[in-house]
Enzyme design. Structure first.
Site, mmCIF file in Angstrom:
data_model
loop_
_atom_site.group_PDB
_atom_site.id
_atom_site.type_symbol
_atom_site.label_atom_id
_atom_site.label_comp_id
_atom_site.label_asym_id
_atom_site.label_seq_id
_atom_site.Cartn_x
_atom_site.Cartn_y
_atom_site.Cartn_z
ATOM 1 N N VAL A 1 -2.116 -1.323 -1.771
ATOM 2 C CA VAL A 1 -0.810 -0.988 -2.593
ATOM 3 C C VAL A 1 -1.504 -1.614 -3.724
ATOM 4 O O VAL A 1 -2.016 -2.727 -3.995
ATOM 5 C CB VAL A 1 0.274 -1.687 -2.148
ATOM 6 C CG1 VAL A 1 0.363 -3.068 -1.679
ATOM 7 C CG2 VAL A 1 1.514 -1.317 -2.855
ATOM 8 N N SER A 2 -1.080 -0.648 -4.919
ATOM 9 C CA SER A 2 -1.636 -1.122 -6.246
ATOM 10 C C SER A 2 -0.817 -2.449 -6.709
ATOM 11 O O SER A 2 0.277 -2.433 -6.449
ATOM 12 C CB SER A 2 -1.386 0.190 -7.251
ATOM 13 O OG SER A 2 -1.907 1.229 -6.752
#
Ligand code: SAM
Length: 225
Positions: free
Chosen positions: A60-61
């Protein structure tokens, strides 16, 4: 410190560091519980500004990248948005807060379609979105998002959250006139955010933004697996 306070401090940091300028995006980030979108063993790191593993070799960024991309995309209430690369579902939830805000009547809500190529991740993202209260505002589908998602096209806005060698042509076709697209474009080891705007007559303008590093977009208009 509780998650709510940690979320508030993260948003303050993102503002002070210049990643976050829009009040609407700040409000969306304050509403989405990122801790529900990361694996239990990483929950204590949910409000650090860093990417986190979500399984299947994906991430997940970092919140700063989510904030920047969301600001560039500028989703408005009532709009139809496509996300390519569902991952954990966190970015989709942030988009849902902007097109279908919790404090708006559902009649005015837009919708988010999010496409993921790994079925196990798509299933987990559906569960995360349901637990966080976004099930009715986000539809997660499995497939090669480098071809877009024609059944719900055209879209007001399209965001690609995996690194592409080029902006996939089907995504430009599936954008409404007046629509926006944000994608990390470059080689496998370094990319730049690209912002594409489709004019009312269909003319396309492209601008470049910050450097980023994403996992590859794997598919017909992306990289080979
Ligand atoms: N936006 C996600 C989030 O909020 O957790 C993070 C996305 S992660 C950086 C990139 C995702 O893109 C991975 O889950 C990967 O499996 C997915 N992906 C890569 N190629 C794809 C494709 N052609 N179609 C759909 N998803 C793809």
């Amino acid at each position: 410190m509780g998650f709510e306070e940690a979320r508030r401090r993260l948003v303050e940091y993102l503002r002070a560091a210049g990643f976050l300028r829009s009040e609407r995006v700040a409000r969306a980030l304050l509403r989405v519980p990122r801790e529900l979108f990361v694996p239990p063993e990483y929950r204590s790191l949910a409000y650090e500004d860093r990417p986190l593993p979500i399984g299947y070799g994906q991430t997940v960024s970092a919140p700063s990248v989510v904030a920047r991309m969301t600001e560039l995309l500028d989703p408005r209430p009532g709009e139809r948005v496509l996300e390519v690369g569902t991952g954990s579902g966190y970015q989709a939830a942030v988009l849902a807060e902007l097109v279908a805000p919790s404090d708006w009547p559902p009649e005015g809500w837009g919708h988010v379609w999010s496409i993921e190529r790994i079925p196990g991740l798509a299933e987990r993202a559906r569960r995360n979105l349901e637990a966080a209260g976004y099930a009715g505002r986000v539809t997660v589908v499995v497939g090669d998002g480098s071809r877009g998602y024609p059944p719900a096209a055209p879209y007001d806005a399209i965001i690609v959250t995996a690194a592409a060698p080029q902006v996939p042509p089907p995504l430009v076709e599936q954008l409404k006139p007046g629509g926006r697209l944000v994608a990390p474009v470059g080689d496998r080891w370094a990319q730049r955010l690209v912002v594409l705007r489709k004019g009312p007559g269909g003319r396309v303008e492209v601008e470049e933004d910050i450097e980023v590093l994403f996992v590859p977009l794997v598919g017909e208009y992306g990289w080979e697996a």
